[in-house]
Design a protein around this motif. Structure first.
Motif, PDB file in Angstrom:
ATOM      1  N   GLN A 243      18.619 -18.454 -11.159  1.00  0.00           N
ATOM      2  CA  GLN A 243      19.197 -18.079 -12.439  1.00  0.00           C
ATOM      3  C   GLN A 243      20.398 -17.162 -12.202  1.00  0.00           C
ATOM      4  OE1 GLN A 243      16.495 -15.966 -15.046  1.00  0.00           O
ATOM      5  NE2 GLN A 243      17.194 -17.212 -16.750  1.00  0.00           N
ATOM      6  N   LYS A 244      20.253 -16.266 -11.212  1.00  0.00           N
ATOM      7  CA  LYS A 244      21.350 -15.355 -10.857  1.00  0.00           C
ATOM      8  C   LYS A 244      21.730 -15.624  -9.414  1.00  0.00           C
ATOM      9  CE  LYS A 244      18.948 -11.622 -11.787  1.00  0.00           C
ATOM     10  NZ  LYS A 244      18.646 -10.208 -11.596  1.00  0.00           N
ATOM     11  N   GLU A 245      22.954 -15.369  -9.062  1.00  0.00           N
ATOM     12  CA  GLU A 245      23.413 -15.626  -7.689  1.00  0.00           C
ATOM     13  C   GLU A 245      22.877 -14.592  -6.705  1.00  0.00           C
ATOM     14  OE1 GLU A 245      25.186 -18.135  -6.143  1.00  0.00           O
ATOM     15  OE2 GLU A 245      24.664 -19.132  -8.003  1.00  0.00           O
ATOM     16  N   THR A 246      22.464 -13.424  -7.185  1.00  0.00           N
ATOM     17  CA  THR A 246      22.011 -12.372  -6.276  1.00  0.00           C
ATOM     18  C   THR A 246      20.821 -11.625  -6.870  1.00  0.00           C
ATOM     19  OG1 THR A 246      22.721 -10.421  -5.016  1.00  0.00           O
ATOM     20  CG2 THR A 246      23.628 -10.656  -7.223  1.00  0.00           C
ATOM     21  N   SER A 247      20.073 -10.952  -5.988  1.00  0.00           N
ATOM     22  CA  SER A 247      18.958 -10.105  -6.403  1.00  0.00           C
ATOM     23  C   SER A 247      17.952 -10.816  -7.298  1.00  0.00           C
ATOM     24  CB  SER A 247      19.476  -8.846  -7.112  1.00  0.00           C
ATOM     25  OG  SER A 247      20.267  -8.116  -6.212  1.00  0.00           O
ATOM     26  N   ASP A 248      17.626 -12.042  -6.920  1.00  0.00           N
ATOM     27  CA  ASP A 248      16.653 -12.783  -7.710  1.00  0.00           C
ATOM     28  C   ASP A 248      15.938 -13.781  -6.813  1.00  0.00           C
ATOM     29  OD1 ASP A 248      15.304 -13.328  -9.965  1.00  0.00           O
ATOM     30  OD2 ASP A 248      16.931 -14.349 -11.004  1.00  0.00           O
ATOM     31  N   TRP A 249      14.764 -14.180  -7.229  1.00  0.00           N
ATOM     32  CA  TRP A 249      14.057 -15.243  -6.503  1.00  0.00           C
ATOM     33  C   TRP A 249      14.533 -16.598  -7.024  1.00  0.00           C
ATOM     34  CZ3 TRP A 249      12.152 -10.507  -6.985  1.00  0.00           C
ATOM     35  CH2 TRP A 249      11.409  -9.974  -5.938  1.00  0.00           C
ATOM     36  N   PRO A 250      14.431 -17.649  -6.225  1.00  0.00           N
ATOM     37  CA  PRO A 250      14.813 -18.970  -6.735  1.00  0.00           C
ATOM     38  C   PRO A 250      13.852 -19.427  -7.833  1.00  0.00           C
ATOM     39  CG  PRO A 250      14.575 -18.988  -4.337  1.00  0.00           C
ATOM     40  CD  PRO A 250      14.031 -17.680  -4.823  1.00  0.00           C
ATOM     41  N   LEU A 251      14.377 -20.287  -8.703  1.00  0.00           N
ATOM     42  CA  LEU A 251      13.497 -20.964  -9.666  1.00  0.00           C
ATOM     43  C   LEU A 251      12.777 -22.107  -8.967  1.00  0.00           C
ATOM     44  CD1 LEU A 251      16.092 -21.080 -12.580  1.00  0.00           C
ATOM     45  CD2 LEU A 251      14.063 -19.618 -12.464  1.00  0.00           C
ATOM     46  N   VAL A 252      13.514 -22.793  -8.098  1.00  0.00           N
ATOM     47  CA  VAL A 252      12.931 -23.858  -7.256  1.00  0.00           C
ATOM     48  C   VAL A 252      13.664 -23.833  -5.920  1.00  0.00           C
ATOM     49  CG1 VAL A 252      12.454 -25.371  -9.243  1.00  0.00           C
ATOM     50  CG2 VAL A 252      14.539 -25.698  -7.930  1.00  0.00           C
ATOM     51  N   GLN A 253      12.988 -24.348  -4.906  1.00  0.00           N
ATOM     52  CA  GLN A 253      13.604 -24.413  -3.565  1.00  0.00           C
ATOM     53  C   GLN A 253      13.041 -25.645  -2.853  1.00  0.00           C
ATOM     54  OE1 GLN A 253      11.947 -21.555  -0.921  1.00  0.00           O
ATOM     55  NE2 GLN A 253      13.559 -21.706   0.617  1.00  0.00           N
ATOM     56  N   ALA A 254      13.887 -26.284  -2.053  1.00  0.00           N
ATOM     57  CA  ALA A 254      13.394 -27.368  -1.182  1.00  0.00           C
ATOM     58  C   ALA A 254      13.932 -27.131   0.215  1.00  0.00           C
ATOM     59  CB  ALA A 254      13.872 -28.718  -1.708  1.00  0.00           C
ATOM     60  N   SER A 255      13.053 -27.276   1.210  1.00  0.00           N
ATOM     61  CA  SER A 255      13.471 -27.202   2.612  1.00  0.00           C
ATOM     62  C   SER A 255      13.070 -28.502   3.280  1.00  0.00           C
ATOM     63  CB  SER A 255      12.780 -26.041   3.329  1.00  0.00           C
ATOM     64  OG  SER A 255      13.237 -24.819   2.821  1.00  0.00           O
ATOM     65  N   VAL A 256      14.001 -29.071   4.065  1.00  0.00           N
ATOM     66  CA  VAL A 256      13.699 -30.344   4.743  1.00  0.00           C
ATOM     67  C   VAL A 256      14.081 -30.236   6.213  1.00  0.00           C
ATOM     68  CG1 VAL A 256      14.200 -31.631   2.629  1.00  0.00           C
ATOM     69  CG2 VAL A 256      15.938 -31.454   4.371  1.00  0.00           C
ATOM     70  N   ALA A 257      13.346 -30.969   7.033  1.00  0.00           N
ATOM     71  CA  ALA A 257      13.703 -31.097   8.451  1.00  0.00           C
ATOM     72  C   ALA A 257      13.315 -32.497   8.899  1.00  0.00           C
ATOM     73  CB  ALA A 257      12.964 -30.054   9.292  1.00  0.00           C
ATOM     74  N   PHE A 258      14.187 -33.143   9.651  1.00  0.00           N
ATOM     75  CA  PHE A 258      13.860 -34.467  10.212  1.00  0.00           C
ATOM     76  C   PHE A 258      14.726 -34.718  11.428  1.00  0.00           C
ATOM     77  CE2 PHE A 258      16.732 -35.049   6.570  1.00  0.00           C
ATOM     78  CZ  PHE A 258      17.799 -35.749   7.106  1.00  0.00           C
ATOM     79  N   VAL A 259      14.254 -35.640  12.279  1.00  0.00           N
ATOM     80  CA  VAL A 259      15.075 -36.079  13.404  1.00  0.00           C
ATOM     81  C   VAL A 259      16.014 -37.141  12.851  1.00  0.00           C
ATOM     82  CG1 VAL A 259      15.070 -37.147  15.673  1.00  0.00           C
ATOM     83  CG2 VAL A 259      13.248 -35.552  15.056  1.00  0.00           C
ATOM     84  N   HIS A 260      17.312 -36.867  13.006  1.00  0.00           N
ATOM     85  CA  HIS A 260      18.324 -37.760  12.439  1.00  0.00           C
ATOM     86  C   HIS A 260      18.821 -38.665  13.556  1.00  0.00           C
ATOM     87  CE1 HIS A 260      22.200 -38.078   9.830  1.00  0.00           C
ATOM     88  NE2 HIS A 260      21.315 -38.989   9.516  1.00  0.00           N
ATOM     89  N   LEU A 261      18.400 -39.911  13.484  1.00  0.00           N
ATOM     90  CA  LEU A 261      18.731 -40.845  14.561  1.00  0.00           C
ATOM     91  C   LEU A 261      20.130 -41.386  14.344  1.00  0.00           C
ATOM     92  CD1 LEU A 261      15.289 -42.610  14.365  1.00  0.00           C
ATOM     93  CD2 LEU A 261      15.985 -41.038  16.164  1.00  0.00           C
ATOM     94  N   GLY A 262      20.981 -41.212  15.352  1.00  0.00           N
ATOM     95  CA  GLY A 262      22.371 -41.656  15.249  1.00  0.00           C
ATOM     96  C   GLY A 262      22.478 -43.115  14.831  1.00  0.00           C
ATOM     97  N   PRO A 263      21.887 -44.057  15.607  1.00  0.00           N
ATOM     98  CA  PRO A 263      22.020 -45.457  15.220  1.00  0.00           C
ATOM     99  C   PRO A 263      21.317 -45.718  13.888  1.00  0.00           C
ATOM    100  CG  PRO A 263      21.045 -45.197  17.439  1.00  0.00           C
ATOM    101  CD  PRO A 263      21.104 -43.848  16.809  1.00  0.00           C
TER     102      PRO A 263
END
Ligand code: FAD
Length: 343
Positions: A243-263
């Protein structure tokens, strides 16, 4: 605040025997940015406060072991490392999911005091829980007031949860996405625990938002160093809506990690974690499955985002979080895969 006895041990082994077997009697103090508020608001009134600020060594350090496959190193971050140092560490430059999340927490003052351990073990920010006059479920009362009350910032994954607060840590989702393991010291020695098992949805005063025992101390977390197939890289990113750019917690958050295969621009070993939408940082196998083995593009990222919210059961005032969460999941995936932000 109530009086307490203050201890400042210089070693973890001195701190451990000062802890007690039940919650409420003793509290660890790291940066104090959460605990001091609770003491002053009479939400926590321990008899002992055990400061971790004089403990030096690995507890306060970030260390890295090179990856023989040439991929990102295996990194260990001590629980006493400050949030600002996580945000800026060169050793963590392969892990933007974590560093960008750390850089967005609160403001510079909190990031320069708050620590990794405090972020992962902080208590929730539900306004009913934080009000000294309200006896909610977590303080021995008979009901969760948010269920039928002011719940715009609460969970949307509510099924099976008598308390509908959201887990407050923004560092937990990226660390879980990266497959982090926690090192925990207790009276019987040190144990390891995958971070995804370190959190729980509490529903009574005898429980915390994490599964550490009252007489245990989080020492550090370790992640990365996994061998990668040639021509691939570890893609990872976090995206949050605030809601605010600073001094606040997110309303929602997503974190992702994957092996990104070139081909073929494909994703493998996908992990997607949702933050600030459930009482725990929520690993979403349903969303990961939509991306696993597939080319990363708008279409597959959108499908993963749809799958991520399929189990959501919002409360009376927070259905707005569903489209936000979809956007966060999609954008985190596209950022991780190297797409230029068009939003
Ligand atoms: C205005 C504001 C905005 C914020 N926004 C965000 C945000 O967006 N995202 C976010 O994640 N956080 C946010 N925070 C919370 C902030 O990140 C936490 O207050 C901070 O990380 C806590 O760290 P600390 O070292 O100060 O913990 P402390 O206050 O010292 O401790 C917090 C709790 O953790 C326990 N603890 C600390 N270290 C350990 C350990 N090693 N082992 C076991 N238990 C331990 C303590 O006993 C205590 O119960 C915000 C805070 C404020 C004030």
């Amino acid at each position: 605040m109530n009086n307490f006895i203050y201890y400042q041990p210089t070693h973890v082994q001195q701190a451990l025997p000062l802890l007690e077997e039940r919650w409420g009697v003793a509290e660890l103090l790291a940066g104090g940015t959460d605990l001091l508020d609770r003491l002053k608001d009479y939400v926590s009134s321990p008899q002992k406060v055990i400061s971790l600020t004089a403990i030096q060594g690995p507890f306060r350090e970030i260390s890295a072991i090179p990856n023989p496959s040439g991929g990102p190193p295996q990194v260990t971050v001590g629980a006493g490392v400050k949030l600002a140092d996580i945000a800026e560490s060169k050793l963590l430059r392969d892990y933007p999911a974590l560093t960008t999340a750390a850089a967005q927490i609160a403001g510079p003052q909190i990031r320069n005091m708050g620590t990794l351990g405090g972020s992962l073990c902080q208590r929730n920010r539900c306004w009913y829980f934080r009000d000294e006059h309200i006896q909610c479920l977590l303080k021995g009362g008979r009901k969760c007031y948010a269920q039928e009350g002011e719940n715009q910032f609460h969970a949307i994954f509510t099924q099976g949860h008598p308390c509908v607060m959201v887990h407050p840590s923004t560092l937990a989702p990226p660390l879980i996405a990266l497959g982090a393991v926690a090192q925990i010291a207790g009276p019987k020695g040190t144990r390891e625990l995958p971070l995804e098992k370190m959190f729980q949805a509490p529903s009574k005063p005898e429980q915390r938002e994490h599964t550490l025992a009252p007489n245990e101390i989080l020492l550090s977390v370790t992640f990365g160093g996994v061998p990668l197939p040639s021509g691939s890289r570890l893609a990872n990113a976090s995206y949050e809506v605030k809601q605010k750019e600073t001094s606040d917690w997110p309303l929602v958050q997503a974190s992702v990690a994957f092996v990104h295969l070139g081909p073929g621009n494909r994703a493998s070993k996908v992990r997607i974690v949702l933050g600030h939408v459930a009482p725990v940082p929520l690993l979403s196998p349903e969303a990961a499955q939509e991306l696993e083995g597939k080319e990363v593009n708008e279409k597959t990222a959108t499908a993963a985002a749809e799958a991520a919210v399929a189990g959501a059961r919002p409360l009376s005032q927070n259905a707005y979080k569903i489209p936000m969460l979809k956007a966060a999941v999609k954008r985190a995936i596209l950022l991780a895969a190297g797409f230029k932000p068009y939003w």
